[in-house]
Design a protein around this motif. Structure first.
Motif, PDB file in Angstrom:
ATOM      1  N   SER A 105       0.811  -1.221   0.000  1.00 20.34           N
ATOM      2  CA  SER A 105       0.000   0.000   0.000  1.00 20.34           C
ATOM      3  C   SER A 105       0.842   1.268   0.000  1.00 20.34           C
ATOM      4  O   SER A 105       0.333   2.347  -0.280  1.00 20.34           O
ATOM      5  CB  SER A 105      -0.923   0.007   1.224  1.00 20.34           C
ATOM      6  N   GLN A 129      -2.463   6.709 -10.673  1.00 21.45           N
ATOM      7  CA  GLN A 129      -2.664   7.311  -9.355  1.00 21.45           C
ATOM      8  C   GLN A 129      -4.099   7.099  -8.886  1.00 21.45           C
ATOM      9  O   GLN A 129      -4.357   6.746  -7.735  1.00 21.45           O
ATOM     10  CB  GLN A 129      -2.351   8.807  -9.407  1.00 21.45           C
ATOM     11  N   TYR A 132      -4.673   3.394  -8.085  1.00 24.95           N
ATOM     12  CA  TYR A 132      -3.982   2.967  -6.878  1.00 24.95           C
ATOM     13  C   TYR A 132      -4.606   3.595  -5.635  1.00 24.95           C
ATOM     14  O   TYR A 132      -4.708   2.954  -4.587  1.00 24.95           O
ATOM     15  CB  TYR A 132      -2.499   3.319  -6.973  1.00 24.95           C
ATOM     16  N   ALA A 133      -5.058   4.845  -5.758  1.00 28.83           N
ATOM     17  CA  ALA A 133      -5.729   5.488  -4.629  1.00 28.83           C
ATOM     18  C   ALA A 133      -7.012   4.733  -4.278  1.00 28.83           C
ATOM     19  O   ALA A 133      -7.329   4.517  -3.107  1.00 28.83           O
ATOM     20  CB  ALA A 133      -6.041   6.947  -4.960  1.00 28.83           C
ATOM     21  N   ASP A 134      -7.764   4.324  -5.313  1.00 30.42           N
ATOM     22  CA  ASP A 134      -8.981   3.549  -5.077  1.00 30.42           C
ATOM     23  C   ASP A 134      -8.661   2.197  -4.449  1.00 30.42           C
ATOM     24  O   ASP A 134      -9.390   1.690  -3.606  1.00 30.42           O
ATOM     25  CB  ASP A 134      -9.739   3.331  -6.392  1.00 30.42           C
ATOM     26  N   TRP A 136      -6.321   1.373  -2.403  1.00 32.91           N
ATOM     27  CA  TRP A 136      -5.857   1.370  -1.022  1.00 32.91           C
ATOM     28  C   TRP A 136      -6.511   2.438  -0.147  1.00 32.91           C
ATOM     29  O   TRP A 136      -6.063   2.660   0.978  1.00 32.91           O
ATOM     30  CB  TRP A 136      -4.341   1.573  -0.990  1.00 32.91           C
ATOM     31  N   LYS A 137      -7.575   3.101  -0.622  1.00 30.26           N
ATOM     32  CA  LYS A 137      -8.119   4.222   0.154  1.00 30.26           C
ATOM     33  C   LYS A 137      -8.624   3.788   1.532  1.00 30.26           C
ATOM     34  O   LYS A 137      -8.556   4.557   2.486  1.00 30.26           O
ATOM     35  CB  LYS A 137      -9.222   4.934  -0.629  1.00 30.26           C
ATOM     36  N   ASP A 513      -1.691  14.916  -7.191  1.00 30.52           N
ATOM     37  CA  ASP A 513      -0.672  15.116  -6.155  1.00 30.52           C
ATOM     38  C   ASP A 513      -0.747  16.532  -5.588  1.00 30.52           C
ATOM     39  O   ASP A 513      -0.627  16.747  -4.382  1.00 30.52           O
ATOM     40  CB  ASP A 513       0.729  14.875  -6.737  1.00 30.52           C
ATOM     41  N   LYS A 516      -3.574  17.046  -3.108  1.00 32.43           N
ATOM     42  CA  LYS A 516      -3.372  16.465  -1.776  1.00 32.43           C
ATOM     43  C   LYS A 516      -2.810  17.502  -0.800  1.00 32.43           C
ATOM     44  O   LYS A 516      -3.001  17.397   0.409  1.00 32.43           O
ATOM     45  CB  LYS A 516      -2.420  15.279  -1.861  1.00 32.43           C
TER      46      LYS A 516
END
Length: 665
Positions: A105, A129, A132-134, A136-137, A513, A516
């Motif tokens: 993660s 991005q 991957y964000a989805d 491991w959110k 990014d 964030k």
């Protein structure tokens, strides 16, 4: 806090509903189709003559496939089939699936790119991005939600004699096995293979307060119960220590070792005697002979003879891809579980090792990845291996694909609203625009359309934008399309549209990014006011006018030379400030050095690009510079009576694609 054990039933229930929607959609008019970006003919011969025959793309001619896109969509397209291009459904036709899904993660997966005189570090693309964000959110629960429907679709693709190998590590392995039991059946679990990928006792491991982690697990399941699945037992050679056991020899010098006959029947012993396999000692006792030249050891589920690249940094096989696995590992799996003419699939393909191993073993393959750098590395590796022609495809029409849950769809709408504000546009209300992806520039008649990060902006988006300009709320004078990712021939599409009241701009790839760092409204408002987020025009390629001369009665010589490459602004690239400056310097001094590869179709039919010549960074067959492509080449092609369309396709080091076309006599 709800425990993961309590979450698992919900994850499975939600996954089943999602799969049900997906399978229902396969027969609908809105099914997902592939776009064939390129028919890759791996010819890197510097003579300019293409020696192979070009077969049609249809059901009769199998072509291996490298696919760019979200594997959930890729598998839907494979299940649907695309009869317009002659590619049938792959349901029940895949013999072996190997997947190595991301299981860390905290992974970043940056890509190192070496350019003449410098090296840059590229972040993952926006699509990566987002995915991957989805994934491991919500930690492991999100990961399992991502994986469950994909495993079910893989089961649909497998043949009745097929198998799946799921490569995982300690982070989530035990939870993934629970999903595999649910999808494939606990009774179809065959092995947990322990792969010792690393050597113990080195570096920080010597001071660790736990046992060193040196292995991954590979879960092996079959689709069917019983022994109907394909499996060919694998063997290894014996060790030097074992060789010493063979201390006897026949008169002809053939070495053997002996074992007692205590467990054999009289009939078996008599048969061995007839075959000359009985050794009689000086005391008259009989033994069975085991010959050294026939010695082999059955490979079990502990694999400690194939090392990962952590201990072989100088391996010629390395391509500097974070999660690359050694070919030997995949060759063992493919040899064991895929028949000679079978089909191997990998939907987290990474650097393409599965395709490389399958090609080497003479199996058919289809692989996909959501990362553009991964796909580009795979393409290069395959050409280096001089493989058979293959298709490079992507999801053909992302506009037909919407997020399946309202929560996901709302999230895209929220992101579109953010993009509109950063661009300086006023958003329309939800009543006027339920998709929440439209806005306008104040004091003008300019409409702004924001495309989704899960879509490839192409012809359908352009047409939709033109329709909205004419009809939305009474019509507008101009429309601007803001896109995250673009089809390979977007520049050519815009050129042929010839619409002065249409503008297409790229959203900065590192915008997620940036956001964030500006989570609060006040911080985001300052970002908007700063105007630091810049939207750039698209990249494009130019060539000098082709030179065509007669070579013989039926052959012409075609000379092509790259002239310039205009890359979109460094501000729109997934780079930090230091690397942006490095790219800016290269753009100003040597822009063609940014070309990763370029290929030529000297007789483009307007449908499928056939790369009959190509050069790429790392190929030294055409010159000695591994960090640059050649910029000039000659091809010798058959004469034709009519005009021909020459098409040149270039991909830069970031995976951005450009097309140049010209009709000539």
């Amino acid at each position: 806090m709800v425990s993961l054990i309590e979450e698992l039933p919900k994850i499975v229930a939600e996954g089943k509903k999602e799969v049900e929607r997906i399978l229902d959609r396969l027969n609908s008019p809105n099914k997902i189709l592939f776009q064939t970006n390129e028919f890759v003919l791996p010819a890197k011969d510097d003579s300019g003559f293409f020696k192979g025959a070009v077969e049609d793309i249809n059901e009769q001619n199998w072509f291996n496939r490298l696919i760019y896109g979200d594997n959930l969509l890729v598998m839907q397209a494979l299940l649907s089939g695309d009869f317009e291009t002659g590619l049938p459904s792959m349901r029940g036709k895949v013999d072996l699936i190997y997947i190595d899904p991301p299981f860390d993660s905290k992974a970043d997966y940056r890509t190192q790119i070496t350019l003449p005189g410098t090296q840059i570090e590229q972040k993952p693309t926006v699509i990566e991005q987002f995915a991957y964000a989805d994934t491991w959110k919500d930690g492991t629960a999100s990961y399992l939600r991502m994986l469950y429907p994909r495993l079910v679709l893989m089961r649909e693709l497998l043949s009745e004699s097929g198998s799946i190998y799921v490569h995982i590590d300690w982070h989530v392995g035990h939870y993934v096995k629970t999903l595999l039991d649910e999808v494939f059946g606990k009774e179809n679990f065959r092995n947990e293979i322990i792969w010792k990928r690393d050597a113990a006792g080195k570096g920080a491991k010597t001071k660790s307060k736990q046992w060193p982690r040196v292995n991954d697990s590979i879960y092996f399941y079959t689709k069917s119960t019983g022994n109907t699945h394909y499996f060919e037992q694998q063997y290894s050679g014996i060790t030097d220590l074992q060789v010493k056991e063979y201390r006897y020899q026949d008169e002809d010098g053939r070495k053997f070792k002996r074992t007692t006959l205590g467990d054999y029947t009289k009939d078996s012993i008599e048969k061995m005697r007839e075959e000359g396999l009985i050794y009689v000692s000086s005391t008259g006792k009989e033994y069975k002979k085991y010959y050294l030249d026939e010695a082999k050891v059955t490979i079990d589920n502990i694999w400690n003879d194939i090392f990962g690249f952590g201990v072989r940094t100088s391996s010629r096989e390395r391509v500097n891809y974070n999660t690359q696995k050694p070919s030997d590992l995949l060759e063992r799996i493919i040899s064991a579980s895929c028949p000679k003419d079978g089909v191997v699939a990998d939907f987290f393909a990474g650097s393409g090792t599965t395709a490389v191993a399958a090609e080497r073993l003479g199996r058919k393959w289809l692989v996909s990845d959501i990362g553009k750098p991964a796909v580009m590395i795979s393409r290069k590796r395959l050409i280096d291996q001089d493989v058979k022609p293959f298709l490079y495809q992507s999801i053909g029409d992302y506009q037909k694909e919407s997020f399946t849950s309202n929560k996901s769809y709302k999230r895209i709408g929220d992101l579109s609203q953010v993009v509109l504000r950063l661009f300086g546009a006023e958003a329309f209300s939800s009543e006027q625009n339920p998709n929440r992806n439209l806005g306008y520039l104040k004091n003008t008649r300019t409409l702004v359309l924001v495309d989704s990060p899960s879509k490839m902006t192409g012809l359908n988006t352009i047409k939709k934008a033109q329709e909205l300009r004419e009809s939305f709320l009474g019509g507008w004078e101009k429309v601007i399309v803001l896109g995250w990712n673009f089809v390979f021939d977007i520049a050519n599409i815009i050129q042929h549209t010839n619409d002065k009241d249409l503008e297409v701009l790229a959203i900065p790839q590192d915008l997620l990014d940036i956001l964030k760092k500006h989570k609060t409204e006040s911080s985001f408002a300052k970002l908007v006011d700063s105007k630091k987020v810049r939207f750039s025009s698209l990249q494009y390629l130019t060539l000098k006018d082709p030179i065509i001369t007669d070579y013989s009665a039926d052959i012409v010589e075609l000379e092509l030379e790259l002239e310039n490459y205009i890359l979109l602004s460094p501000d729109a690239l997934p780079l930090d400030d230091v690397n942006k400056q490095k790219i800016h310097d290269v753009m100003n001094t040597d822009p063609l050095a940014l070309i990763e590869y370029w290929s030529i179709d000297p007789n483009y039919d307007g449908k499928v690009f056939r790369s009959k010549w190509q050069d790429y960074r790392g190929n030294t067959a055409n010159d000695s510079d591994e960090f640059r492509v050649v910029t000039k080449t000659k091809l010798f092609v058959p004469k034709i009576e009519d005009k021909r369309t020459i098409c040149v396709r270039a991909v830069d080091v970031f995976g951005f694609e450009s097309v140049w076309m010209k009709e000539v006599n």
